[in-house]
Design a protein around this motif. Structure first.
Motif, PDB file in Angstrom:
ATOM      1  N   ASP A 163       6.194   0.504  -8.354  1.00  0.00           N
ATOM      2  CA  ASP A 163       6.530  -0.656  -8.017  1.00  0.00           C
ATOM      3  C   ASP A 163       7.896  -0.910  -8.655  1.00  0.00           C
ATOM      4  O   ASP A 163       8.452  -1.973  -8.491  1.00  0.00           O
ATOM      5  N   LYS A 164       8.436   0.047  -9.220  1.00  0.00           N
ATOM      6  CA  LYS A 164       9.830  -0.019  -9.668  1.00  0.00           C
ATOM      7  C   LYS A 164      11.040   0.964  -9.293  1.00  0.00           C
ATOM      8  O   LYS A 164      10.430   1.805  -8.635  1.00  0.00           O
ATOM      9  N   SER A 165      12.304   0.712  -9.065  1.00  0.00           N
ATOM     10  CA  SER A 165      13.245   1.359  -8.672  1.00  0.00           C
ATOM     11  C   SER A 165      13.474   2.442  -9.731  1.00  0.00           C
ATOM     12  O   SER A 165      13.619   2.144 -10.847  1.00  0.00           O
ATOM     13  N   HIS A 166      13.772   3.506  -9.381  1.00  0.00           N
ATOM     14  CA  HIS A 166      14.190   4.712 -10.514  1.00  0.00           C
ATOM     15  C   HIS A 166      15.533   5.239 -10.197  1.00  0.00           C
ATOM     16  O   HIS A 166      16.013   5.390  -8.914  1.00  0.00           O
ATOM     17  N   THR A 167      16.283   5.548 -11.080  1.00  0.00           N
ATOM     18  CA  THR A 167      17.464   6.429 -10.950  1.00  0.00           C
ATOM     19  C   THR A 167      17.322   8.054 -10.971  1.00  0.00           C
ATOM     20  O   THR A 167      16.812   8.359 -12.141  1.00  0.00           O
ATOM     21  N   VAL A 168      17.644   8.337  -9.978  1.00  0.00           N
ATOM     22  CA  VAL A 168      17.489   9.846  -9.968  1.00  0.00           C
ATOM     23  C   VAL A 168      18.760  10.554  -9.499  1.00  0.00           C
ATOM     24  O   VAL A 168      19.551  10.153  -8.931  1.00  0.00           O
ATOM     25  N   PHE A 169      18.964  11.865  -9.673  1.00  0.00           N
ATOM     26  CA  PHE A 169      20.122  12.608  -9.227  1.00  0.00           C
ATOM     27  C   PHE A 169      19.769  13.682  -8.146  1.00  0.00           C
ATOM     28  O   PHE A 169      18.932  14.782  -8.507  1.00  0.00           O
ATOM     29  N   LEU A 170      20.190  13.471  -7.094  1.00  0.00           N
ATOM     30  CA  LEU A 170      20.022  14.414  -5.893  1.00  0.00           C
ATOM     31  C   LEU A 170      20.880  15.581  -6.061  1.00  0.00           C
ATOM     32  O   LEU A 170      22.111  15.536  -6.157  1.00  0.00           O
ATOM     33  N   THR A 171      20.466  16.755  -5.655  1.00  0.00           N
ATOM     34  CA  THR A 171      21.184  18.191  -5.554  1.00  0.00           C
ATOM     35  C   THR A 171      21.994  18.227  -4.433  1.00  0.00           C
ATOM     36  O   THR A 171      21.912  17.468  -3.526  1.00  0.00           O
ATOM     37  N   ARG A 172      23.079  19.010  -4.486  1.00  0.00           N
ATOM     38  CA  ARG A 172      23.845  19.198  -3.251  1.00  0.00           C
ATOM     39  C   ARG A 172      23.432  19.526  -2.204  1.00  0.00           C
ATOM     40  O   ARG A 172      23.715  19.271  -1.096  1.00  0.00           O
ATOM     41  N   ASN A 173      22.447  20.465  -2.205  1.00  0.00           N
ATOM     42  CA  ASN A 173      21.791  20.982  -1.196  1.00  0.00           C
ATOM     43  C   ASN A 173      20.316  19.934  -0.483  1.00  0.00           C
ATOM     44  O   ASN A 173      19.788  20.337   0.491  1.00  0.00           O
ATOM     45  N   LYS A 174      20.668  18.827  -1.297  1.00  0.00           N
ATOM     46  CA  LYS A 174      19.464  17.821  -0.897  1.00  0.00           C
ATOM     47  C   LYS A 174      18.135  18.085  -0.688  1.00  0.00           C
ATOM     48  O   LYS A 174      17.460  17.859   0.110  1.00  0.00           O
ATOM     49  N   LYS A 175      17.894  19.182  -1.704  1.00  0.00           N
ATOM     50  CA  LYS A 175      16.125  19.779  -1.626  1.00  0.00           C
ATOM     51  C   LYS A 175      15.531  19.121  -2.673  1.00  0.00           C
ATOM     52  O   LYS A 175      14.250  18.849  -2.677  1.00  0.00           O
ATOM     53  N   TYR A 176      16.162  18.934  -3.799  1.00  0.00           N
ATOM     54  CA  TYR A 176      15.561  18.565  -5.169  1.00  0.00           C
ATOM     55  C   TYR A 176      15.892  17.260  -5.737  1.00  0.00           C
ATOM     56  O   TYR A 176      17.283  17.259  -5.716  1.00  0.00           O
ATOM     57  N   VAL A 177      15.415  16.556  -6.582  1.00  0.00           N
ATOM     58  CA  VAL A 177      15.951  15.493  -7.556  1.00  0.00           C
ATOM     59  C   VAL A 177      15.867  15.749  -8.804  1.00  0.00           C
ATOM     60  O   VAL A 177      14.652  16.591  -9.352  1.00  0.00           O
ATOM     61  N   TYR A 178      16.467  15.473  -9.787  1.00  0.00           N
ATOM     62  CA  TYR A 178      16.132  15.236 -11.053  1.00  0.00           C
ATOM     63  C   TYR A 178      15.900  13.839 -11.863  1.00  0.00           C
ATOM     64  O   TYR A 178      16.864  12.742 -11.377  1.00  0.00           O
ATOM     65  N   ASP A 179      14.548  13.618 -12.056  1.00  0.00           N
ATOM     66  CA  ASP A 179      14.253  12.424 -12.552  1.00  0.00           C
ATOM     67  C   ASP A 179      14.758  12.138 -14.029  1.00  0.00           C
ATOM     68  O   ASP A 179      15.385  13.032 -14.686  1.00  0.00           O
TER      69      ASP A 179
END
Length: 145
Positions: A101-117
């Motif tokens: 129910d909340k929006s999260h800030t994540v960091f998307l990798t360059r190859n757009k395969k994974y995120v860092y929460d």
């Protein structure tokens, strides 16, 4: 668990074959040092990769098996596309930490395969900083021996 059993069996066999206990202690210390060095290297690699990510707003989707490993990871949706987290999910207080129910800030990798929460970012940053402190302390201690 199996690793501990293998170490115990090898240690008992080594003592039976006449290896001095002091050599076993040195070997155990070397294994601990090797494990520390590998974890320090991995945390450094993950931290450097984190520096080249882009910040996005995402919503938590689900927790499921990782596409790369046997661990469960959190999945986040960014602009309609679902991405897995780079690290395993935090099993402790799962309902409070991963809320859809909340929006999260994540960091998307360059190859757009994974995120860092936020938990992966915290792990990488603290692990990297503690690794640096440990290396400096180790050099300081061995310099004064």
């Amino acid at each position: 668990m199996e690793v501990i059993l293998v170490i115990i069996v090898i240690s008992v066999l080594a003592v039976i074959l006449g290896v001095k206990v002091m050599w076993l202690v040195f070997g155990f210390a070397a294994l601990i040092g090797l494990a520390f060095a590998v974890s320090m290297l991995l945390l450094t690699i993950f931290f450097v990769r984190l520096l080249f990510t882009k910040k996005h707003r995402a919503s938590f989707s689900r927790i499921d098996k990782s596409p790369r490993s046997k661990f469960k990871v959190a999945y986040y949706i960014i602009d309609g596309t679902e991405y897995p987290n780079i690290f395993p999910e935090e099993g402790f207080l799962r309902n409070m930490l991963y809320r859809s129910d909340k929006s999260h800030t994540v960091f998307l990798t360059r190859n757009k395969k994974y995120v860092y929460d936020k938990f992966a970012c915290t792990t990488c940053t603290i692990g990297f900083l503690l690794s640096i402190v440990s290396v400096i302390a180790g050099f300081f201690i061995f310099d004064h021996i």
